[in-house]
Design a protein around this motif. Structure first.
Motif, PDB file in Angstrom:
ATOM      1  N   UNK A  36      28.749   4.373  75.843  1.00 50.71           N
ATOM      2  CA  UNK A  36      29.265   3.412  74.861  1.00 50.71           C
ATOM      3  C   UNK A  36      30.108   4.106  73.803  1.00 50.71           C
ATOM      4  N   UNK A  37      29.609   5.208  73.264  1.00 54.69           N
ATOM      5  CA  UNK A  37      30.348   5.929  72.230  1.00 54.69           C
ATOM      6  C   UNK A  37      31.611   6.566  72.788  1.00 54.69           C
ATOM      7  N   UNK A  38      31.562   6.980  74.052  1.00 58.77           N
ATOM      8  CA  UNK A  38      32.723   7.609  74.656  1.00 58.77           C
ATOM      9  C   UNK A  38      33.931   6.699  74.740  1.00 58.77           C
ATOM     10  N   UNK A  78      40.747  13.166  69.120  1.00 59.72           N
ATOM     11  CA  UNK A  78      40.767  14.495  68.507  1.00 59.72           C
ATOM     12  C   UNK A  78      39.412  15.209  68.632  1.00 59.72           C
ATOM     13  N   UNK A  79      38.346  14.447  68.890  1.00 64.10           N
ATOM     14  CA  UNK A  79      37.024  15.054  69.052  1.00 64.10           C
ATOM     15  C   UNK A  79      36.790  15.577  70.464  1.00 64.10           C
ATOM     16  N   UNK A  80      37.661  15.213  71.375  1.00 65.56           N
ATOM     17  CA  UNK A  80      37.449  15.548  72.788  1.00 65.56           C
ATOM     18  C   UNK A  80      38.363  16.672  73.226  1.00 65.56           C
ATOM     19  N   UNK A  81      37.807  17.576  73.986  1.00 64.57           N
ATOM     20  CA  UNK A  81      38.617  18.662  74.536  1.00 64.57           C
ATOM     21  C   UNK A  81      39.575  18.104  75.588  1.00 64.57           C
ATOM     22  N   UNK A  82      40.763  18.676  75.632  1.00 62.82           N
ATOM     23  CA  UNK A  82      41.750  18.245  76.628  1.00 62.82           C
ATOM     24  C   UNK A  82      41.579  18.973  77.957  1.00 62.82           C
ATOM     25  N   UNK A  83      40.631  19.909  78.024  1.00 67.21           N
ATOM     26  CA  UNK A  83      40.390  20.627  79.281  1.00 67.21           C
ATOM     27  C   UNK A  83      39.949  19.636  80.360  1.00 67.21           C
ATOM     28  N   UNK A  84      40.502  19.742  81.552  1.00 66.41           N
ATOM     29  CA  UNK A  84      40.096  18.820  82.625  1.00 66.41           C
ATOM     30  C   UNK A  84      38.646  19.045  83.012  1.00 66.41           C
TER      31      UNK A  84
END
Length: 277
Positions: A227-229, A235-241
């Motif tokens: 739900x939070x995702x 900006x809180x999430x890494x862009x790494x696959x």
């Protein structure tokens, strides 16, 4: 003893869908669900005119002990096994680890060089699964492929129904996947949660009540994370696959010989059935 069929399901290969959406709809067989696996011997001893279909999802650790136990009760059972190509299967298993807040880099999840990962390389050797079933039962397993299900799910169900001698009303079977894949963003959020707040793996024995509480707590965390995702700032999430095509291609190449051995087995021993490529 009646004729017995044993679906030794592999995780992430439609096992839950078969157990919840398909097998309960079969007519003309007595279906023993996964929750009653340990009572299956009693069901078989009762006899009767109807064949018995037993289903149990088995991980690589549980496979041999469970098969040994079941084969003592029903050595003439006819096993059924559904396999998924290694790279696709590992991707699904790895994403489940992220969903369950157990994220590690893919190279640490399964180490294809030194075999020092969370999962041993042998956990994805599917020809070995076939061998275990061959060694313990009088009949060779029916080997089907996840690709067959994706391509034509109705034909896939008919194949199993015909094999066990069951009838069914197709309109009563849901062909929607039972486990919906989360969106990439939600998996990335769950990965970030695991990175920032590590969850310790518990290896000590626990009571049934404590295990139940842990499972429920983990599921609550999954749902909260999903739900939070959906709304977490980028900006809180890494862009790494989560996984790269190169990693998947390497896994596919590493297990190519094992996959070809499984496909060849199905071609030779399941005449009239299309083997997955």
């Amino acid at each position: 003893m009646p004729e017995v069929f044993f679906h030794a399901g592999a995780g992430r290969a439609a096992s839950r869908w078969l157990q919840e959406r398909v097998f309960p709809r079969f007519r003309g067989v007595r279906y023993v669900p996964r929750t009653r696996f340990r009572q299956s011997a009693k069901v078989m001893r009762r006899g009767g005119d109807l064949p018995v279909l037993v289903s149990r999802q088995l991980g690589y650790r549980e496979l041999t002990p469970a098969v040994e136990w079941f084969a003592r009760a029903a050595p003439a059972a006819r096993p059924i096994l559904v396999l998924r190509r290694h790279d696709e299967w590992l991707r699904s298993v790895y994403l489940r680890e992220i969903k369950e807040l157990r994220h590690v880099p893919f190279e640490a999840f399964i180490d294809l060089e030194r075999d020092e990962g969370v999962r041993p390389q042998s956990s994805a050797l599917f020809r070995e699964r076939i061998r275990v079933l061959e060694d313990h039962f009088e009949h060779r397993p029916l080997v089907l492929f996840f690709d067959q299900l994706v391509e034509d799910p109705r034909a896939f169900v008919r194949t199993i129904a015909d094999y066990v001698g069951a009838s069914y009303d197709e309109a009563r079977i849901s062909f929607r996947p039972s486990n919906r894949s989360y969106r990439d963003r939600q998996y990335r959020f769950l990965r970030e949660v695991r990175r920032r707040w590590p969850v310790k793996r518990r290896e000590e024995p626990a009571s049934a009540g404590l295990r139940w509480l842990r499972v429920r707590s983990r599921r609550l965390a999954w749902h909260a994370g999903v739900t939070l995702g959906r709304v977490a700032p980028e900006r809180l999430l890494s862009s790494d696959p989560l996984l790269t095509e190169a990693q998947l291609a390497r896994a596919r190449a590493f297990y190519a010989a094992d996959w070809e051995a499984c496909v060849d087995y199905a071609r030779r021993h399941n005449p009239g059935l299309l083997a997955g490529e």
